[in-house]
Design an enzyme around this catalytic site. Structure first.
Site, short mmCIF file in Angstrom:
data_model
loop_
_atom_site.label_atom_id
_atom_site.label_comp_id
_atom_site.label_asym_id
_atom_site.label_seq_id
_atom_site.Cartn_x
_atom_site.Cartn_y
_atom_site.Cartn_z
N HIS A 148 2.57 18.97 36.32
CA HIS A 148 2.45 18.75 37.76
C HIS A 148 3.05 17.38 38.13
CE1 HIS A 148 0.27 18.82 41.73
NE2 HIS A 148 0.47 17.53 41.59
N GLU A 149 2.61 16.34 37.44
CA GLU A 149 3.10 14.99 37.75
C GLU A 149 4.59 14.88 37.46
OE1 GLU A 149 1.28 13.38 39.56
OE2 GLU A 149 -0.69 14.23 39.11
N HIS A 152 6.63 15.78 40.42
CA HIS A 152 6.88 14.69 41.38
C HIS A 152 8.01 13.78 40.86
CE1 HIS A 152 3.51 15.71 43.88
NE2 HIS A 152 2.62 15.51 42.94
N HIS A 155 11.39 15.28 41.35
CA HIS A 155 11.71 15.23 42.79
C HIS A 155 12.22 13.84 43.14
CE1 HIS A 155 10.18 16.48 47.09
NE2 HIS A 155 11.48 16.41 47.01
N GLU A 178 3.41 18.46 47.71
CA GLU A 178 2.78 19.04 46.53
C GLU A 178 3.40 20.38 46.13
OE1 GLU A 178 0.76 17.45 44.56
OE2 GLU A 178 0.48 15.72 45.85
N TYR A 288 -2.56 20.30 49.74
CA TYR A 288 -2.60 20.97 48.44
C TYR A 288 -2.55 22.49 48.59
CZ TYR A 288 -3.29 16.71 45.84
OH TYR A 288 -3.10 15.49 45.27
#
Ligand SMILES: [Zn+2]
Length: 355
Positions: A148-149, A152, A155, A178, A288
């Site tokens: 998940h992190e 980011h 991105h 998110e 979220y």
């Protein structure tokens, strides 16, 4: 879950908020024959990290190399990202707990990319097992958080070719931030991805049977979880859309909990006091769930055309991530999907939780 609780306490009439995680683990173990501890042996931190690097490199045609630089702690690692040999970004991994450190998991951008002037630099700050010998075993949840992190992080660096810093990297509307990270979580449920790196100490690859079980239990409690997320979202929104001196924080929270949460309020508790997102995300905790709607929709193209389809990944990188905040997220999504976003994929996901 109530039926399971009644085996422990025959007088129980409902499941309490503080019992849900424990009961859920018991039901998953007993009814689905899934033990989350059995999976951990395949998730040594170093292997997970290398596996995520390999997945990103293959999918997006980049390479990740150690970056020889000073860091703020011995356990922090530094890396460079190269695109066709050309340096495109740098990042740090501060992944293990220590005294006085931030306690959650997050991506922090340290420098925005500006075309021809500066490279994107950012850091993941998490609290996973590992550290000294680097062989700590992670839970599947933690592996999901890692990815998940990383969503980011990519991105930030894929969106770093910008003229203006305010459009650089993770600079889309908060409603959308998110989505890329939640979409990337899908890969950690994929057998082909897991088999890249998930081996135990004896070198045995994670068995198919275990992956199937993980995927079967994935949707257990999904509806309860979504309802609970709605409670958090409503609390966050309703704390910020009125004058702060004209309402009682606890009473407003109880009202939202009664309306949305499947779990009852526990007397004399004040959940909001430790609800960190109230500060960082203010009124928009709902991002979220809303981003998840869009994440599921974005993923539908990978689902159809292949999770390891590099043409789709290239399209995704170029059309959704690379523009950073230089266009409306709805336009980026439309460009990638070839149509405006909709709720269909999210509804399909929710429906899986009813079977
Ligand atoms: Zn996130």
């Amino acid at each position: 879950m109530l039926a399971r609780l009644q085996k422990i306490d025959p007088a129980a009439k409902e499941v309490g908020d503080w019992q849900k995680s424990y009961l859920s683990e018991l039901v998953r173990k007993e009814q689905y024959n899934f033990d989350s501890k059995a999976v951990r042996q395949y998730f040594a931190y170093n292997k997970v990290r290398d596996g995520i690097f390999q997945l990103m490199s293959t999918l997006f045609d980049i390479s990740i190399h150690p970056w020889d630089t000073t860091t703020w702690h011995d356990s922090v690692e530094a890396y460079e990202v190269r695109d066709n040999g050309k340096l495109m970004a740098r990042f740090y991994l501060d992944m293990h707990p220590r005294e006085g450190k931030y306690k959650h998991a997050a991506h922090f951008s340290l420098q925005n990319g500006l075309t021809g002037r500066q490279l994107p630099v950012s850091s993941l700050v998490c609290n996973f097992p590992g550290g000294d010998d680097g062989s700590g075993l992670m839970t599947h949840d933690q592996v999901e958080t890692f990815l998940h992190e990383f969503g980011h992080l990519i991105h930030h660096f894929f969106g770093g070719e910008q003229r203006w810093t305010s459009f650089s990297g993770v600079a889309t509307e908060w409603d959308f931030v998110e989505a890329p990270s939640q979409m990337l979580e899908e890969w950690i449920w994929d057998a082909d991805t897991l088999k890249l790196f998930a081996t135990n100490e004896q070198g045995e690859t994670i068995p198919d049977e275990l992956i199937t079980k993980m995927n079967t239990t994935r949707y257990f409690g999904r509806g309860l979880n979504v309802k609970n997320q709605m409670f958090y979202a409503a609390t966050s929104l309703n704390y910020y859309n009125r004058e702060p001196d004209s309402f009682d924080l606890t009473r407003k929270m109880i009202e939202m909990q009664d309306r949305y949460s499947p779990y009852k309020y526990v007397d004399d508790t004040h959940f909001f006091a430790s609800f960190g997102h109230l500060d960082g995300y203010s009124a928009i905790y709902y991002t979220y769930m809303w981003s998840l709607v869009i994440a599921n929709d974005l993923f539908s193209r990978f689902e159809k055309e292949g999770m390891h389809n590099r043409k789709v990944a290239k399209d995704y990188r170029e059309k959704v991530l690379a523009p950073g905040g230089s266009a409306d997220a709805a336009e980026l999504v439309k460009d990638f999907l070839g149509r405006p976003y909709n709720f269909e994929a999210f509804e399909k996901e929710l429906d899986k939780g009813t079977r």
